[in-house]
Design a protein around this motif. Structure first.
Motif, PDB file in Angstrom:
ATOM      1  N   LEU A 190       0.816  -1.222   0.000  1.00 53.69           N
ATOM      2  CA  LEU A 190       0.000   0.000   0.000  1.00 53.69           C
ATOM      3  C   LEU A 190       0.846   1.269   0.000  1.00 53.69           C
ATOM      4  CD1 LEU A 190      -3.001  -0.874   2.334  1.00 53.69           C
ATOM      5  CD2 LEU A 190      -3.030  -0.527  -0.145  1.00 53.69           C
ATOM      6  N   GLN A 191       1.958   1.261   0.716  1.00 51.89           N
ATOM      7  CA  GLN A 191       2.821   2.446   0.752  1.00 51.89           C
ATOM      8  C   GLN A 191       3.361   2.753  -0.648  1.00 51.89           C
ATOM      9  OE1 GLN A 191       3.240   4.384   3.377  1.00 51.89           O
ATOM     10  NE2 GLN A 191       4.665   5.777   2.413  1.00 51.89           N
ATOM     11  N   LYS A 192       3.791   1.728  -1.372  1.00 52.99           N
ATOM     12  CA  LYS A 192       4.321   1.932  -2.725  1.00 52.99           C
ATOM     13  C   LYS A 192       3.221   2.370  -3.684  1.00 52.99           C
ATOM     14  CE  LYS A 192       8.160  -1.050  -2.012  1.00 52.99           C
ATOM     15  NZ  LYS A 192       9.329  -1.507  -2.624  1.00 52.99           N
ATOM     16  N   LEU A 193       1.999   1.932  -3.452  1.00 56.24           N
ATOM     17  CA  LEU A 193       0.878   2.336  -4.301  1.00 56.24           C
ATOM     18  C   LEU A 193       0.656   3.842  -4.247  1.00 56.24           C
ATOM     19  CD1 LEU A 193      -1.444   1.494  -6.156  1.00 56.24           C
ATOM     20  CD2 LEU A 193      -2.812   1.061  -4.097  1.00 56.24           C
ATOM     21  N   GLN A 194       1.063   4.470  -3.155  1.00 53.62           N
ATOM     22  CA  GLN A 194       0.893   5.917  -3.047  1.00 53.62           C
ATOM     23  C   GLN A 194       1.685   6.665  -4.124  1.00 53.62           C
ATOM     24  OE1 GLN A 194      -1.533   7.319  -1.246  1.00 53.62           O
ATOM     25  NE2 GLN A 194      -1.967   5.158  -0.899  1.00 53.62           N
ATOM     26  N   GLY A 195       2.774   6.078  -4.602  1.00 55.36           N
ATOM     27  CA  GLY A 195       3.516   6.669  -5.718  1.00 55.36           C
ATOM     28  C   GLY A 195       2.690   6.689  -6.985  1.00 55.36           C
ATOM     29  N   VAL A 196       1.928   5.627  -7.226  1.00 58.03           N
ATOM     30  CA  VAL A 196       1.033   5.566  -8.383  1.00 58.03           C
ATOM     31  C   VAL A 196      -0.054   6.625  -8.240  1.00 58.03           C
ATOM     32  CG1 VAL A 196      -0.636   4.132  -9.624  1.00 58.03           C
ATOM     33  CG2 VAL A 196       1.487   3.114  -8.768  1.00 58.03           C
ATOM     34  N   VAL A 197      -0.589   6.744  -7.035  1.00 57.28           N
ATOM     35  CA  VAL A 197      -1.632   7.751  -6.781  1.00 57.28           C
ATOM     36  C   VAL A 197      -1.088   9.155  -7.056  1.00 57.28           C
ATOM     37  CG1 VAL A 197      -3.083   8.794  -4.993  1.00 57.28           C
ATOM     38  CG2 VAL A 197      -2.880   6.304  -5.141  1.00 57.28           C
ATOM     39  N   MET A 198       0.125   9.431  -6.606  1.00 56.77           N
ATOM     40  CA  MET A 198       0.718  10.754  -6.846  1.00 56.77           C
ATOM     41  C   MET A 198       0.880  11.011  -8.344  1.00 56.77           C
ATOM     42  SD  MET A 198       3.444  11.357  -3.691  1.00 56.77           S
ATOM     43  CE  MET A 198       4.754  10.697  -4.638  1.00 56.77           C
ATOM     44  N   GLU A 199       1.310  10.005  -9.091  1.00 56.02           N
ATOM     45  CA  GLU A 199       1.466  10.162 -10.542  1.00 56.02           C
ATOM     46  C   GLU A 199       0.116  10.441 -11.205  1.00 56.02           C
ATOM     47  OE1 GLU A 199       4.148  10.353 -12.446  1.00 56.02           O
ATOM     48  OE2 GLU A 199       5.530  10.039 -10.783  1.00 56.02           O
ATOM     49  N   LEU A 200      -0.913   9.711 -10.799  1.00 56.02           N
ATOM     50  CA  LEU A 200      -2.249   9.945 -11.359  1.00 56.02           C
ATOM     51  C   LEU A 200      -2.743  11.354 -11.053  1.00 56.02           C
ATOM     52  CD1 LEU A 200      -3.898   6.510 -10.572  1.00 56.02           C
ATOM     53  CD2 LEU A 200      -3.536   7.467 -12.849  1.00 56.02           C
ATOM     54  N   LYS A 201      -2.497  11.806  -9.840  1.00 60.54           N
ATOM     55  CA  LYS A 201      -2.904  13.167  -9.479  1.00 60.54           C
ATOM     56  C   LYS A 201      -2.111  14.199 -10.273  1.00 60.54           C
ATOM     57  CE  LYS A 201      -4.678  12.156  -4.884  1.00 60.54           C
ATOM     58  NZ  LYS A 201      -4.515  12.353  -3.439  1.00 60.54           N
ATOM     59  N   ASP A 202      -0.824  13.953 -10.473  1.00 58.20           N
ATOM     60  CA  ASP A 202       0.010  14.872 -11.260  1.00 58.20           C
ATOM     61  C   ASP A 202      -0.480  14.980 -12.703  1.00 58.20           C
ATOM     62  OD1 ASP A 202       1.626  15.474  -9.131  1.00 58.20           O
ATOM     63  OD2 ASP A 202       3.293  14.194  -9.757  1.00 58.20           O
ATOM     64  N   CYS A 203      -1.062  13.909 -13.221  1.00 58.53           N
ATOM     65  CA  CYS A 203      -1.584  13.933 -14.600  1.00 58.53           C
ATOM     66  C   CYS A 203      -2.806  14.839 -14.722  1.00 58.53           C
ATOM     67  CB  CYS A 203      -1.944  12.527 -15.055  1.00 58.53           C
ATOM     68  SG  CYS A 203      -0.511  11.481 -15.352  1.00 58.53           S
ATOM     69  N   ALA A 204      -3.463  15.115 -13.618  1.00 61.90           N
ATOM     70  CA  ALA A 204      -4.630  16.007 -13.580  1.00 61.90           C
ATOM     71  C   ALA A 204      -5.702  15.599 -14.588  1.00 61.90           C
ATOM     72  CB  ALA A 204      -4.202  17.459 -13.781  1.00 61.90           C
ATOM     73  N   PHE A 205      -5.992  14.295 -14.649  1.00 66.16           N
ATOM     74  CA  PHE A 205      -7.074  13.839 -15.519  1.00 66.16           C
ATOM     75  C   PHE A 205      -8.382  14.471 -15.043  1.00 66.16           C
ATOM     76  CE2 PHE A 205      -4.140  10.123 -15.968  1.00 66.16           C
ATOM     77  CZ  PHE A 205      -3.944  10.217 -17.338  1.00 66.16           C
ATOM     78  N   PRO A 206      -9.069  15.183 -15.904  1.00 68.22           N
ATOM     79  CA  PRO A 206     -10.277  15.880 -15.458  1.00 68.22           C
ATOM     80  C   PRO A 206     -11.424  14.946 -15.072  1.00 68.22           C
ATOM     81  CG  PRO A 206     -10.027  16.069 -17.836  1.00 68.22           C
ATOM     82  CD  PRO A 206      -8.783  15.420 -17.320  1.00 68.22           C
ATOM     83  N   LEU A 207     -11.384  13.704 -15.511  1.00 68.72           N
ATOM     84  CA  LEU A 207     -12.478  12.786 -15.220  1.00 68.72           C
ATOM     85  C   LEU A 207     -12.268  11.948 -13.961  1.00 68.72           C
ATOM     86  CD1 LEU A 207     -13.251  11.592 -18.855  1.00 68.72           C
ATOM     87  CD2 LEU A 207     -14.480  13.289 -17.489  1.00 68.72           C
ATOM     88  N   VAL A 208     -11.105  12.061 -13.327  1.00 71.28           N
ATOM     89  CA  VAL A 208     -10.873  11.311 -12.090  1.00 71.28           C
ATOM     90  C   VAL A 208     -11.581  12.032 -10.947  1.00 71.28           C
ATOM     91  CG1 VAL A 208      -9.171  10.476 -10.434  1.00 71.28           C
ATOM     92  CG2 VAL A 208      -8.708  10.308 -12.881  1.00 71.28           C
ATOM     93  N   ALA A 209     -12.664  11.415 -10.493  1.00 67.36           N
ATOM     94  CA  ALA A 209     -13.467  12.011  -9.427  1.00 67.36           C
ATOM     95  C   ALA A 209     -12.998  11.559  -8.051  1.00 67.36           C
ATOM     96  CB  ALA A 209     -14.936  11.641  -9.623  1.00 67.36           C
ATOM     97  N   GLY A 210     -12.118  10.564  -8.018  1.00 64.50           N
ATOM     98  CA  GLY A 210     -11.588  10.088  -6.748  1.00 64.50           C
ATOM     99  C   GLY A 210     -10.672   8.905  -6.958  1.00 64.50           C
ATOM    100  N   ILE A 211      -9.816   8.677  -5.987  1.00 61.40           N
ATOM    101  CA  ILE A 211      -8.910   7.530  -5.999  1.00 61.40           C
ATOM    102  C   ILE A 211      -8.935   6.909  -4.618  1.00 61.40           C
ATOM    103  CG2 ILE A 211      -6.547   6.719  -6.329  1.00 61.40           C
ATOM    104  CD1 ILE A 211      -6.041   9.193  -8.080  1.00 61.40           C
ATOM    105  N   GLU A 212      -9.269   5.631  -4.561  1.00 64.16           N
ATOM    106  CA  GLU A 212      -9.286   4.893  -3.303  1.00 64.16           C
ATOM    107  C   GLU A 212      -8.244   3.788  -3.387  1.00 64.16           C
ATOM    108  OE1 GLU A 212     -13.299   3.569  -2.698  1.00 64.16           O
ATOM    109  OE2 GLU A 212     -14.102   5.583  -2.985  1.00 64.16           O
ATOM    110  N   THR A 213      -7.631   3.447  -2.261  1.00 70.83           N
ATOM    111  CA  THR A 213      -6.580   2.427  -2.251  1.00 70.83           C
ATOM    112  C   THR A 213      -6.809   1.396  -1.144  1.00 70.83           C
ATOM    113  OG1 THR A 213      -5.181   3.841  -0.881  1.00 70.83           O
ATOM    114  CG2 THR A 213      -4.851   3.973  -3.264  1.00 70.83           C
TER     115      THR A 213
END
Length: 102
Positions: free
Chosen positions: A23-46
Protein backbone atom coordinates in the motif's frame (compact mmCIF):
# COMPACT_ATOMS: atom_id res chain seq x y z
CA UNK A 1 -9.16 8.30 -16.65
CA UNK A 2 -8.68 10.25 -19.90
CA UNK A 3 -12.11 9.38 -21.29
CA UNK A 4 -10.84 6.90 -23.88
CA UNK A 5 -12.48 3.87 -22.27
CA UNK A 6 -15.82 5.10 -20.93
CA UNK A 7 -16.31 8.32 -22.85
CA UNK A 8 -15.23 11.94 -22.58
CA UNK A 9 -17.98 12.91 -20.14
CA UNK A 10 -17.86 9.96 -17.74
CA UNK A 11 -16.18 10.69 -14.39
CA UNK A 12 -14.46 7.72 -12.74
CA UNK A 13 -13.49 6.73 -9.23
CA UNK A 14 -10.41 4.53 -9.32
CA UNK A 15 -10.42 1.79 -6.70
CA UNK A 16 -6.82 0.56 -6.78
CA UNK A 17 -6.76 -2.63 -4.71
CA UNK A 18 -3.36 -3.71 -3.41
CA UNK A 19 -2.06 -6.16 -0.84
CA UNK A 20 -1.32 -4.63 2.55
CA UNK A 21 2.51 -4.74 2.32
CA UNK A 22 2.43 -2.78 -0.96
CA UNK A 23 0.00 0.00 0.00
CA UNK A 24 2.82 2.45 0.75
CA UNK A 25 4.32 1.93 -2.72
CA UNK A 26 0.88 2.34 -4.30
CA UNK A 27 0.89 5.92 -3.05
CA UNK A 28 3.52 6.67 -5.72
CA UNK A 29 1.03 5.57 -8.38
CA UNK A 30 -1.63 7.75 -6.78
CA UNK A 31 0.72 10.75 -6.85
CA UNK A 32 1.47 10.16 -10.54
CA UNK A 33 -2.25 9.94 -11.36
CA UNK A 34 -2.90 13.17 -9.48
CA UNK A 35 0.01 14.87 -11.26
CA UNK A 36 -1.58 13.93 -14.60
CA UNK A 37 -4.63 16.01 -13.58
CA UNK A 38 -7.07 13.84 -15.52
CA UNK A 39 -10.28 15.88 -15.46
CA UNK A 40 -12.48 12.79 -15.22
CA UNK A 41 -10.87 11.31 -12.09
CA UNK A 42 -13.47 12.01 -9.43
CA UNK A 43 -11.59 10.09 -6.75
CA UNK A 44 -8.91 7.53 -6.00
CA UNK A 45 -9.29 4.89 -3.30
CA UNK A 46 -6.58 2.43 -2.25
CA UNK A 47 -8.09 -0.42 -0.23
CA UNK A 48 -6.32 -3.66 0.67
CA UNK A 49 -9.65 -5.36 1.31
CA UNK A 50 -11.18 -6.96 -1.80
CA UNK A 51 -14.75 -6.55 -0.56
CA UNK A 52 -14.26 -2.81 -0.03
CA UNK A 53 -12.32 -2.43 -3.26
CA UNK A 54 -14.98 -4.01 -5.47
CA UNK A 55 -17.95 -2.53 -3.61
CA UNK A 56 -20.31 -1.00 -6.16
CA UNK A 57 -17.83 -1.39 -9.02
CA UNK A 58 -19.30 -1.08 -12.52
CA UNK A 59 -16.07 -2.05 -14.30
CA UNK A 60 -13.15 -4.17 -13.08
CA UNK A 61 -9.73 -4.52 -14.67
CA UNK A 62 -7.90 -7.41 -13.02
CA UNK A 63 -4.22 -6.87 -13.64
CA UNK A 64 -2.49 -8.27 -10.56
CA UNK A 65 -0.63 -11.55 -10.29
CA UNK A 66 2.26 -13.18 -8.52
CA UNK A 67 5.49 -13.32 -10.52
CA UNK A 68 7.27 -16.61 -11.12
CA UNK A 69 9.81 -17.26 -8.38
CA UNK A 70 13.01 -19.29 -8.45
CA UNK A 71 12.35 -22.95 -9.12
CA UNK A 72 8.64 -22.43 -9.88
CA UNK A 73 7.14 -24.43 -12.69
CA UNK A 74 4.30 -23.08 -14.83
CA UNK A 75 1.79 -25.20 -12.89
CA UNK A 76 3.00 -23.72 -9.60
CA UNK A 77 2.47 -20.24 -10.96
CA UNK A 78 -1.03 -21.04 -12.23
CA UNK A 79 -1.93 -22.52 -8.84
CA UNK A 80 -0.75 -19.41 -6.95
CA UNK A 81 -2.38 -16.92 -9.33
CA UNK A 82 -5.57 -18.95 -9.42
CA UNK A 83 -6.02 -18.29 -5.71
CA UNK A 84 -5.78 -14.55 -6.34
CA UNK A 85 -8.40 -14.52 -9.07
CA UNK A 86 -10.79 -16.87 -7.23
CA UNK A 87 -10.84 -14.45 -4.28
CA UNK A 88 -11.35 -11.49 -6.62
CA UNK A 89 -14.17 -13.30 -8.41
CA UNK A 90 -15.95 -13.98 -5.13
CA UNK A 91 -15.62 -10.36 -4.04
CA UNK A 92 -16.87 -9.15 -7.44
CA UNK A 93 -19.87 -11.48 -7.21
CA UNK A 94 -20.72 -10.38 -3.68
CA UNK A 95 -19.95 -6.65 -3.71
CA UNK A 96 -19.72 -5.20 -7.25
CA UNK A 97 -22.69 -3.94 -9.20
CA UNK A 98 -24.80 -6.80 -10.48
CA UNK A 99 -24.02 -5.77 -14.08
CA UNK A 100 -20.25 -5.28 -13.53
CA UNK A 101 -18.12 -5.66 -16.63
CA UNK A 102 -14.82 -7.48 -16.06
Amino acid sequence: ASGEMLGPDQPVILQLIEIEPMLQKLQGVVMELKDCAFPLVAGIETPANLDKGFEGADYALLVGSKPRGPGMERGDLLNENGKIFVAQGRALNDFASKDVKV
